[in-house]
Design an enzyme around this catalytic site. Structure first.
Site, mmCIF file in Angstrom:
data_model
loop_
_atom_site.group_PDB
_atom_site.id
_atom_site.type_symbol
_atom_site.label_atom_id
_atom_site.label_comp_id
_atom_site.label_asym_id
_atom_site.label_seq_id
_atom_site.Cartn_x
_atom_site.Cartn_y
_atom_site.Cartn_z
ATOM 1 N N CYS A 56 38.009 38.153 36.224
ATOM 2 C CA CYS A 56 39.210 37.572 36.834
ATOM 3 C C CYS A 56 39.063 36.060 37.006
ATOM 4 C CB CYS A 56 39.489 38.214 38.199
ATOM 5 S SG CYS A 56 39.838 39.975 38.147
ATOM 6 N N CYS A 76 35.754 39.837 41.321
ATOM 7 C CA CYS A 76 35.832 40.202 39.899
ATOM 8 C C CYS A 76 35.457 39.016 39.001
ATOM 9 C CB CYS A 76 37.246 40.686 39.601
ATOM 10 S SG CYS A 76 37.630 40.912 37.863
#
Length: 107
Positions: free
Chosen positions: A37, A34
């Protein structure tokens, strides 16, 4: 600040939440793949360290049961618990959402 990369079972997770109910807890759902993230992780770590918040990072790929219990539909996903109650949550990374979570945690 206490930070934990959680990879235990669901009962251990619930116990961890109870043991740390006296201070704000950020539960952070993420994944290695991600992109947002990777930006949010260091920001959450810094905020948690500066304010003595408890940060629990949960990799959704490694912990599907917990992710399902929280009905995670997108990541990054952050939940703020204060005294075992969810008071704020957000998906994605926007600085204003993170700022609002910190403001609420300090109340």
């Amino acid at each position: 600040m206490t930070q934990i990369e959680f990879n235990e079972d669901e009962d251990d997770f619930k116990e961890l939440l109870k043991e740390n109910k006296d201070r704000p807890i950020f539960i952070y759902f993420k994944a290695e793949w991600c992109g947002p993230c990777k930006v949010l992780s260091p920001a959450l770590e810094k905020i948690s360290k500066e304010n003595n918040f408890y940060l629990i990072s949960i990799n959704v790929d490694d912990n599907p049961e917990i992710s399902e219990d929280f009905r995670i539909r997108g990541i990054p996903y952050v939940i703020l618990l204060v005294k075992e109650k969810k008071i704020y949550e957000f998906t994605g990374f926007k600085q204003e959402k993170l700022d609002e979570a910190v403001r609420l945690a300090k109340k």
